[in-house]
Design an enzyme around this catalytic site. Structure first.
Site, PDB file in Angstrom:
ATOM      1  N   GLN A 119      53.072  35.860 103.921  1.00 25.64           N
ATOM      2  CA  GLN A 119      52.648  36.907 104.854  1.00 25.64           C
ATOM      3  C   GLN A 119      53.198  38.259 104.416  1.00 25.64           C
ATOM      4  O   GLN A 119      54.416  38.459 104.388  1.00 25.64           O
ATOM      5  CB  GLN A 119      53.144  36.561 106.258  1.00 25.64           C
ATOM      6  CG  GLN A 119      52.790  37.562 107.330  1.00 25.64           C
ATOM      7  CD  GLN A 119      53.284  37.111 108.703  1.00 25.64           C
ATOM      8  OE1 GLN A 119      54.208  36.308 108.805  1.00 25.64           O
ATOM      9  NE2 GLN A 119      52.677  37.614 109.751  1.00 25.64           N
ATOM     10  N   GLY A 120      52.324  39.187 104.072  1.00 22.34           N
ATOM     11  CA  GLY A 120      52.742  40.506 103.621  1.00 22.34           C
ATOM     12  C   GLY A 120      52.652  41.535 104.732  1.00 22.34           C
ATOM     13  O   GLY A 120      51.710  42.344 104.774  1.00 22.34           O
ATOM     14  N   TYR A 121      53.601  41.509 105.651  1.00 22.43           N
ATOM     15  CA  TYR A 121      53.622  42.432 106.784  1.00 22.43           C
ATOM     16  C   TYR A 121      54.760  43.456 106.650  1.00 22.43           C
ATOM     17  O   TYR A 121      54.535  44.622 106.417  1.00 22.43           O
ATOM     18  CB  TYR A 121      53.780  41.659 108.099  1.00 22.43           C
ATOM     19  CG  TYR A 121      52.502  41.166 108.734  1.00 22.43           C
ATOM     20  CD1 TYR A 121      51.329  41.058 108.003  1.00 22.43           C
ATOM     21  CD2 TYR A 121      52.469  40.790 110.063  1.00 22.43           C
ATOM     22  CE1 TYR A 121      50.159  40.603 108.588  1.00 22.43           C
ATOM     23  CE2 TYR A 121      51.304  40.328 110.662  1.00 22.43           C
ATOM     24  CZ  TYR A 121      50.146  40.238 109.921  1.00 22.43           C
ATOM     25  OH  TYR A 121      49.000  39.789 110.519  1.00 22.43           O
ATOM     26  N   SER A 122      56.003  42.995 106.823  1.00 18.96           N
ATOM     27  CA  SER A 122      57.148  43.907 106.904  1.00 18.96           C
ATOM     28  C   SER A 122      57.357  44.686 105.608  1.00 18.96           C
ATOM     29  O   SER A 122      57.108  44.188 104.510  1.00 18.96           O
ATOM     30  CB  SER A 122      58.430  43.120 107.235  1.00 18.96           C
ATOM     31  OG  SER A 122      58.351  42.564 108.525  1.00 18.96           O
ATOM     32  N   SER A 154      58.624  35.434 103.402  1.00 19.43           N
ATOM     33  CA  SER A 154      59.015  34.028 103.275  1.00 19.43           C
ATOM     34  C   SER A 154      58.104  33.300 102.283  1.00 19.43           C
ATOM     35  O   SER A 154      56.880  33.422 102.340  1.00 19.43           O
ATOM     36  CB  SER A 154      58.937  33.332 104.636  1.00 19.43           C
ATOM     37  OG  SER A 154      59.796  33.930 105.565  1.00 19.43           O
ATOM     38  N   GLU A 238      51.452  32.791 116.587  1.00 28.15           N
ATOM     39  CA  GLU A 238      52.761  32.255 116.236  1.00 28.15           C
ATOM     40  C   GLU A 238      53.380  31.466 117.385  1.00 28.15           C
ATOM     41  O   GLU A 238      54.327  30.732 117.200  1.00 28.15           O
ATOM     42  CB  GLU A 238      53.697  33.384 115.802  1.00 28.15           C
ATOM     43  CG  GLU A 238      53.352  33.930 114.451  1.00 28.15           C
ATOM     44  CD  GLU A 238      54.401  34.883 113.933  1.00 28.15           C
ATOM     45  OE1 GLU A 238      54.983  34.591 112.858  1.00 28.15           O
ATOM     46  OE2 GLU A 238      54.646  35.912 114.566  1.00 28.15           O
ATOM     47  N   SER A 364      62.328  42.327 116.533  1.00 27.26           N
ATOM     48  CA  SER A 364      63.665  42.342 117.134  1.00 27.26           C
ATOM     49  C   SER A 364      63.578  42.212 118.650  1.00 27.26           C
ATOM     50  O   SER A 364      62.531  42.447 119.270  1.00 27.26           O
ATOM     51  CB  SER A 364      64.391  43.637 116.769  1.00 27.26           C
ATOM     52  OG  SER A 364      63.764  44.740 117.410  1.00 27.26           O
ATOM     53  N   GLU A 366      64.737  44.182 120.815  1.00 24.25           N
ATOM     54  CA  GLU A 366      64.400  45.474 121.413  1.00 24.25           C
ATOM     55  C   GLU A 366      62.880  45.678 121.443  1.00 24.25           C
ATOM     56  O   GLU A 366      62.317  46.151 122.442  1.00 24.25           O
ATOM     57  CB  GLU A 366      65.065  46.606 120.624  1.00 24.25           C
ATOM     58  CG  GLU A 366      66.592  46.639 120.728  1.00 24.25           C
ATOM     59  CD  GLU A 366      67.274  45.634 119.818  1.00 24.25           C
ATOM     60  OE1 GLU A 366      68.505  45.536 119.877  1.00 24.25           O
ATOM     61  OE2 GLU A 366      66.582  44.944 119.046  1.00 24.25           O
TER      62      GLU A 366
END
Length: 384
Positions: A119-122, A154, A238, A364, A366
């Site tokens: 998964q290429g997100y962050s 990951s 998810e 997160s 938050e």
């Protein structure tokens, strides 16, 4: 809510248990062994139980039967899955948003356990704030050329493909101008995967650098510029049965800590005993919440955030409790000075170190609280 197992579920459980008993390899040898296990699962149709179609060689299963399979898989101590991202994230997203051609190209290979995904997100500076992604994809004829960096990816070192959220409209900002692209990882010189060594000693996360990497124009899911809608739809997936699978693993970890407390006498400490009981009770609450979410109507914008807040904090507290039960011995561990790496962390030490990140990755705490406040409770948006 009615979530009872019936005769058909019991028969499905018997079938699953028997198959695992006959075919399971408890400790496959490295990456090759885990890939072989994925193909074994695929040949038997165990990949893709939750898809709404059985057209790709996968068995179709009801919701309760999916839970049955997850429970039996975890209780059998079966190997960790390399194909989780392709099966549980990419495939349902293609079914919901992808073209028929995309489904026909990618779903059979996922169902057979032959192609693995990441998964290429962050990105650095665009983790929890995913709308800040800067990775760019420029159209060049019948391909997109992708440049940028992803992080915390990951299994990128194992993956054959990556679904990438990238900015396809120059000058666009935030949620606008993004696209969801399917990118082959075997592009030497264009894609560089660098493992990130964690303090636990493992390196399942990676940095991924794209330097003109190519993605077919026909591999944009949901249409160019609609990446945010597709990406958010994927994140909503998810939750669900995978949450219950995760909780089975949590229960096994808690049971290990309880056994240690009983064997060491730590359970006689009333404070530690209270913490153990609280962990057990909170895990039961998480299960009931997951079942309620699965059985209820879909589309609850706060459900994934509530689930993440519950399990992230719970798992982190379990790691802390494991060290408290161990006492001073938690700071040391088994060692063999004749080995190449004489000091190795044991399972509970790795648990503690890994859980430091539970309230950060995957969004997160938050960010999850902001989502609940703004999208569910209708409170004013956080000032920027």
């Amino acid at each position: 809510m009615d979530f009872e197992f019936g005769p058909a579920d019991d028969a499905f459980r018997t079938d699953a248990r028997a198959w695992l008993g006959q075919h399971m390899t408890r400790d496959p040898a490295g990456s090759a062994g885990l890939r072989a296990w994925e193909r074994e699962l695929g040949r038997a149709g165990w990949i893709g139980l939750g898809w709404d179609t059985g057209a790709y060689g996968n068995r179709r299963a009801t919701l309760t039967q999916q839970v049955v399979w997850a429970e039996e898989y975890a209780r059998a101590g079966a190997p960790g899955r390399l194909g989780h991202i392709g099966e549980n994230l990419l495939a349902p997203t293609l079914i919901a948003y992808g073209s028929q051609a995309q489904q026909d190209r990618f779903l059979p290979a996922v169902a057979r356990g032959e192609e693995l995904w990441c998964q290429g997100y962050s990105e650095p500076g665009a983790g929890s704030d995913l709308a800040a992604v800067r990775t760019a994809a420029v159209r060049d004829g019948d391909v997109h050329r992708i440049s940028g960096q992803k992080i915390w990816t990951s299994l990128a070192h194992e993956a054959d493909w990556c679904f990438v959220l990238a900015r396809t409209e120059a000058g666009s900002r935030r949620h606008h101008g993004l696209s969801f692209l399917l990118v082959p990882m075997d592009q030497p010189g264009r894609i560089d995967v660098r493992p990130i060594r964690q303090m636990s000693g493992t390196a399942e996360f990676n940095e991924v650098f794209f330097d003109g990497a190519l993605a077919s124009a026909g591999h944009v899911v949901g249409g160019e510029g609609n990446g945010w809608r597709v990406a958010m739809g994927l994140l909503a997936l998810e939750r669900g049965v995978s949450t219950l699978v995760q909780q089975i693993g949590f229960a096994e970890e808690l049971a290990r800590v309880v056994r240690l407390a009983a064997e060491s006498g730590a359970v006689d400490d009333p404070v530690l005993k209270d913490r153990l009981v609280r962990q057990w009770a909170e895990l039961r609450i998480m299960r009931f919440n997951a079942l309620r979410t699965l059985a209820g109507p879909g589309g609850d914008p706060g459900a994934p955030s509530v689930a993440k807040l519950l399990w992230g904090g719970w798992h982190q507290r379990l790691g802390e409790l494991a060290m408290a039960v161990r006492g001073a011995g938690a700071a040391a561990g088994p060692y063999d000075w004749s080995a190449e790496r004489p000091y190795e962390l044991d399972a509970l030490q790795r648990l503690f170190l890994f859980t430091r990140a539970d309230t950060i990755y995957g969004g997160s705490d938050e960010i999850q609280r902001n989502i609940i406040a703004e999208r569910v409770l209708g409170l004013p948006r956080e000032p920027r």
